[in-house]
Design a protein around this motif. Structure first.
Motif, PDB file in Angstrom:
ATOM      1  N   ARG B  21       0.824  -1.201   0.000  1.00  0.00           N
ATOM      2  CA  ARG B  21       0.000   0.000   0.000  1.00  0.00           C
ATOM      3  C   ARG B  21       0.859   1.253   0.000  1.00  0.00           C
ATOM      4  N   ILE B  22       0.417   2.235  -0.738  1.00  0.00           N
ATOM      5  CA  ILE B  22       1.079   3.543  -0.673  1.00  0.00           C
ATOM      6  C   ILE B  22       0.014   4.639  -0.660  1.00  0.00           C
ATOM      7  N   ILE B  23       0.408   5.748  -0.077  1.00  0.00           N
ATOM      8  CA  ILE B  23      -0.463   6.920  -0.048  1.00  0.00           C
ATOM      9  C   ILE B  23      -0.162   7.787  -1.261  1.00  0.00           C
ATOM     10  N   VAL B  24      -1.208   8.237  -1.917  1.00  0.00           N
ATOM     11  CA  VAL B  24      -1.090   9.196  -3.015  1.00  0.00           C
ATOM     12  C   VAL B  24      -1.753  10.481  -2.538  1.00  0.00           C
ATOM     13  N   ASP B  25      -1.064  11.583  -2.664  1.00  0.00           N
ATOM     14  CA  ASP B  25      -1.576  12.817  -2.080  1.00  0.00           C
ATOM     15  C   ASP B  25      -1.118  14.000  -2.930  1.00  0.00           C
ATOM     16  N   THR B  26      -1.487  15.179  -2.505  1.00  0.00           N
ATOM     17  CA  THR B  26      -1.022  16.359  -3.225  1.00  0.00           C
ATOM     18  C   THR B  26      -0.808  17.515  -2.238  1.00  0.00           C
ATOM     19  N   ASP B  27      -0.383  18.641  -2.772  1.00  0.00           N
ATOM     20  CA  ASP B  27      -0.093  19.822  -1.963  1.00  0.00           C
ATOM     21  C   ASP B  27      -1.317  20.268  -1.168  1.00  0.00           C
ATOM     22  N   LYS B  28      -1.062  20.830  -0.005  1.00  0.00           N
ATOM     23  CA  LYS B  28      -2.165  21.394   0.783  1.00  0.00           C
ATOM     24  C   LYS B  28      -2.858  22.515   0.011  1.00  0.00           C
ATOM     25  N   GLY B  29      -2.105  23.258  -0.759  1.00  0.00           N
ATOM     26  CA  GLY B  29      -2.685  24.353  -1.550  1.00  0.00           C
ATOM     27  C   GLY B  29      -3.665  23.864  -2.603  1.00  0.00           C
ATOM     28  N   PHE B  30      -3.555  22.591  -2.982  1.00  0.00           N
ATOM     29  CA  PHE B  30      -4.475  22.014  -3.964  1.00  0.00           C
ATOM     30  C   PHE B  30      -5.559  21.171  -3.294  1.00  0.00           C
ATOM     31  N   GLY B  31      -5.603  21.183  -1.966  1.00  0.00           N
ATOM     32  CA  GLY B  31      -6.650  20.428  -1.280  1.00  0.00           C
ATOM     33  C   GLY B  31      -6.181  19.089  -0.741  1.00  0.00           C
ATOM     34  N   GLY B  32      -4.897  18.814  -0.826  1.00  0.00           N
ATOM     35  CA  GLY B  32      -4.363  17.560  -0.298  1.00  0.00           C
ATOM     36  C   GLY B  32      -3.846  17.731   1.123  1.00  0.00           C
ATOM     37  N   LEU B  33      -3.228  16.671   1.625  1.00  0.00           N
ATOM     38  CA  LEU B  33      -2.686  16.691   2.983  1.00  0.00           C
ATOM     39  C   LEU B  33      -1.160  16.532   2.988  1.00  0.00           C
ATOM     40  N   ASP B  34      -0.570  16.437   1.793  1.00  0.00           N
ATOM     41  CA  ASP B  34       0.888  16.362   1.654  1.00  0.00           C
ATOM     42  C   ASP B  34       1.503  15.209   2.447  1.00  0.00           C
ATOM     43  N   GLN B  35       0.845  14.061   2.411  1.00  0.00           N
ATOM     44  CA  GLN B  35       1.368  12.901   3.165  1.00  0.00           C
ATOM     45  C   GLN B  35       1.837  11.766   2.262  1.00  0.00           C
ATOM     46  N   GLY B  36       1.890  12.012   0.974  1.00  0.00           N
ATOM     47  CA  GLY B  36       2.352  10.951   0.078  1.00  0.00           C
ATOM     48  C   GLY B  36       2.764  11.507  -1.269  1.00  0.00           C
ATOM     49  N   PHE B  37       3.261  10.633  -2.110  1.00  0.00           N
ATOM     50  CA  PHE B  37       3.719  11.034  -3.434  1.00  0.00           C
ATOM     51  C   PHE B  37       2.578  11.623  -4.276  1.00  0.00           C
ATOM     52  N   ARG B  38       2.917  12.613  -5.055  1.00  0.00           N
ATOM     53  CA  ARG B  38       1.997  13.154  -6.052  1.00  0.00           C
ATOM     54  C   ARG B  38       1.992  12.237  -7.283  1.00  0.00           C
ATOM     55  N   PRO B  39       0.877  12.177  -7.993  1.00  0.00           N
ATOM     56  CA  PRO B  39       0.796  11.298  -9.168  1.00  0.00           C
ATOM     57  C   PRO B  39       1.882  11.556 -10.222  1.00  0.00           C
ATOM     58  N   MET B  40       2.176  12.818 -10.502  1.00  0.00           N
ATOM     59  CA  MET B  40       3.180  13.084 -11.544  1.00  0.00           C
ATOM     60  C   MET B  40       4.576  12.656 -11.094  1.00  0.00           C
ATOM     61  N   ASP B  41       4.833  12.687  -9.798  1.00  0.00           N
ATOM     62  CA  ASP B  41       6.108  12.159  -9.300  1.00  0.00           C
ATOM     63  C   ASP B  41       6.129  10.636  -9.383  1.00  0.00           C
ATOM     64  N   LEU B  42       4.973  10.006  -9.163  1.00  0.00           N
ATOM     65  CA  LEU B  42       4.921   8.540  -9.258  1.00  0.00           C
ATOM     66  C   LEU B  42       5.234   8.058 -10.674  1.00  0.00           C
ATOM     67  N   LEU B  43       4.872   8.871 -11.652  1.00  0.00           N
ATOM     68  CA  LEU B  43       5.207   8.529 -13.037  1.00  0.00           C
ATOM     69  C   LEU B  43       6.729   8.456 -13.203  1.00  0.00           C
ATOM     70  N   LEU B  44       7.430   9.378 -12.557  1.00  0.00           N
ATOM     71  CA  LEU B  44       8.897   9.387 -12.624  1.00  0.00           C
ATOM     72  C   LEU B  44       9.485   8.212 -11.844  1.00  0.00           C
ATOM     73  N   VAL B  45       8.826   7.840 -10.748  1.00  0.00           N
ATOM     74  CA  VAL B  45       9.291   6.688  -9.965  1.00  0.00           C
ATOM     75  C   VAL B  45       9.108   5.401 -10.786  1.00  0.00           C
ATOM     76  N   ALA B  46       7.979   5.304 -11.472  1.00  0.00           N
ATOM     77  CA  ALA B  46       7.742   4.133 -12.317  1.00  0.00           C
ATOM     78  C   ALA B  46       8.831   4.021 -13.387  1.00  0.00           C
ATOM     79  N   LEU B  47       9.134   5.150 -14.020  1.00  0.00           N
ATOM     80  CA  LEU B  47      10.127   5.163 -15.096  1.00  0.00           C
ATOM     81  C   LEU B  47      11.517   4.794 -14.580  1.00  0.00           C
ATOM     82  N   THR B  48      11.954   5.455 -13.521  1.00  0.00           N
ATOM     83  CA  THR B  48      13.305   5.189 -13.022  1.00  0.00           C
ATOM     84  C   THR B  48      13.383   3.801 -12.368  1.00  0.00           C
TER      85      THR B  48
END
Lengths: 132, 132
Positions: B21-48
């Protein structure tokens, strides 16, 4: 930026700019330790995570009350290397008090206008590599 | 298959078929809680993550001794919606006792032949959606 660091076997740890960390791993049969998400699954998490944020946010702005929301994704892979996803099937399951047309419109806005991951997957981004 | 479930705010939890399990989250300024990877960063994690597994495995098969291995990735995003990655820059940093040509060959084999994520990003997979 993300940074991925080799841990052991074929297990890696990824870290983002906000100090979140996840383990990236693979099957024991492929030399991994099976302690974290596989890269091809992370691609699906990126896709669904991006769309889910759009859909939940837009549907709520339209006045929808969401009790539960989930997305499932599975890919059909080519049989020969590099075994890419030829097709990705995504299911959206939303429960609550909202108008069906608002959910469909929220989904369409994500797919066609807002979702950065969907747009990246549909546009062949340039990849540039430096091997140090 | 992966399943992504809404937790609260714009935070989600993803689970794969192997109970990771992993948490997917976003910036507090966008309504998230900033407790996990952002989706666009996960794309980079998948690639690398995908390329890293190939490169480490192939370089070791060629007799290379790897002391440390890391990859960094950053994307340049379009300024207007859907803010897709126009370009993704990837750095590969490998330390150890190996032949430079073996590292380069391992990287090339991943990029051109084995990496499923690279190949998917370069091929516009079909996306099929069902809204329940």
């Amino acid at each position: 930026m993300i940074r991925l660091t080799w841990s052991k076997s074929l297990q890696f740890e990824a870290e983002d700019d906000h100090h979140h960390r996840i383990i990236v791993d693979t099957d024991k049969g492929f030399g991994g330790l099976d302690q974290g998400f596989r890269p091809m699954d992370l691609l699906l998490v990126a896709l669904t995570g991006c769309m889910a944020m759009d859909i939940v946010a837009i549907l709520q702005k339209k006045g929808g009350k969401i009790d539960s929301f989930a997305m499932e994704a599975a890919g059909t892979r080519a049989e020969t290397h590099p075994r890419k996803y030829n097709k990705i099937k995504v299911r959206i399951i939303c429960k609550g008090a909202y108008r069906r047309e608002d959910l469909l419109r929220s989904f369409e806005l994500s797919r066609d206008k807002y979702c950065s991951v969907t747009a990246t997957l549909s546009s062949k981004p340039d990849l540039e590599f430096v091997v140090e």
